[in-house]
Design an enzyme around this catalytic site. Structure first.
Site, short mmCIF file in Angstrom:
data_model
loop_
_atom_site.label_atom_id
_atom_site.label_comp_id
_atom_site.label_asym_id
_atom_site.label_seq_id
_atom_site.Cartn_x
_atom_site.Cartn_y
_atom_site.Cartn_z
CB CYS A 18 -0.87 -0.03 1.26
SG CYS A 18 -1.78 1.49 1.52
CB CYS B 241 -2.79 3.98 -5.64
SG CYS B 241 -4.15 3.13 -4.81
N1 DGL Z 1 -3.95 0.71 -2.32
C1 DGL Z 1 -3.50 1.68 -1.41
C2 DGL Z 1 -2.36 2.49 -1.94
O1 DGL Z 1 -1.54 1.93 -2.63
C3 DGL Z 1 -4.55 2.42 -0.60
C4 DGL Z 1 -5.71 2.97 -1.35
C5 DGL Z 1 -6.78 3.58 -0.45
O2 DGL Z 1 -7.38 2.85 0.33
O3 DGL Z 1 -7.00 4.79 -0.56
O4 DGL Z 1 -2.22 3.65 -1.67
#
Ligand code: DGL
Length: 268
Positions: free
Chosen positions: A82, A191
């Site tokens: 993440c 993301c």
């Molecule tokens: N998938 C995550 C990232 O890479 C978080 C996305 C979220 O929940 O806003 O930032």
């Protein structure tokens, strides 16, 4: 006396992965391919999704609970699959736990900073990642000549989690963000949810412009585990946990990873 290889006891401990939802599976999938013998535990904090709209204190609180969960599971390493938590919580938590911690942004920055024929790089990420400016700060440590433009895509995570990828309103929202990209040499999908959108993204910008850092990240994880004598030699299990709506997770994950069973619902 029978010889006992104590390293095996260490090596078969699981690798933990976490994200706010299905996004981290874009990392998980690649690590699994590189390291098919590893036992794994994936944690999707779906109840608190989207992370990109949370404050730093909230995000540190979520990540700390998840690290504690992995500590109880006796994890040998935890992959922050993440970008948002890597950007906002890694510094605060990195020395608190005994297992190895792999944050996506800090792990791939040196590779992004030295990509061939890339002088102008665009980062698309969640509002919290963009606010932290983590990408431009990390990249400038390795290459201060690279121009890094960071833009936020507020709705993209929900589009993926709510399986609305091909709806006209979603396509409009995706297009709106892309209008600010300009003409960089590369665009980082910063993301872990965004690779799910590639089929829509390539309608507006050629696919080869998009960079999914997960591939570099997975290689980096493999190398580090190998270097530290932490590789396992026999796959035994993979487990999935979520903090809300297991059915939704199973449906949303399909593009990247086919779960055989529903993930287990857990409250931290
Ligand atoms: N998938 C995550 C990232 O890479 C978080 C996305 C979220 O929940 O806003 O930032």
């Amino acid at each position: 006396m029978e010889y006992k290889n104590t390293y095996n006891n260490i090596n078969n401990r699981p690798i933990g992965f976490f994200d706010s939802g299905v996004g981290g599976l874009t990392v998980f999938d690649k690590v699994r391919k590189f390291l098919p013998n590893e036992n794994t535990i994936y944690f999707g904090d779906t109840k608190n999704m989207p992370y990109g709209e949370k404050t730093q204190d909230e995000l540190i609180g979520f990540a700390d609970k998840i690290f504690k969960f992995f500590e109880k599971q006796n994890a040998k390493a935890v992959v922050m699959a993440c970008n948002t938590t890597s950007a906002v919580t890694y510094e605060a938590l990195k020395d608190k736990y005994k297992f190895r911690i792999y944050p996506i942004i800090q792990s791939v920055a040196s590779i992004l900073a030295n990509l061939e024929n890339v002088k102008n790089l665009c980062i698309i990420a969640t509002p919290a990642t963009i606010k932290s400016r983590a990408y431009s700060k990390e990249i400038s440590k390795y290459n201060s000549d690279m121009n890094v433009k960071e833009i936020s895509a507020p709705n993209w995570v929900r589009i993926v989690e709510e399986h609305r990828i091909n709806q006209p309103q979603s396509i409009e929202q995706i297009k709106e963000v892309l209008a600010d990209v300009g003409n960089p040499d590369g665009i980082v999908l910063a993301c872990t949810h965004y690779p799910y959108l590639l089929d829509v993204l390539e309608r507006f910008i050629p696919r080869e412009k998009f960079i999914d850092p997960a591939l570099y990240f997975a290689q980096n994880i493999k190398d580090d585990l190998a270097k530290n004598g932490l590789l396992n030699d026999k796959f035994e299990y993979e487990k999935f946990f979520v903090t809300s709506e297991p059915e939704n997770f199973k449906i949303a994950s399909q593009l990247f990873y086919k779960l055989e069973n529903l993930p287990e619902l857990i409250e931290l």
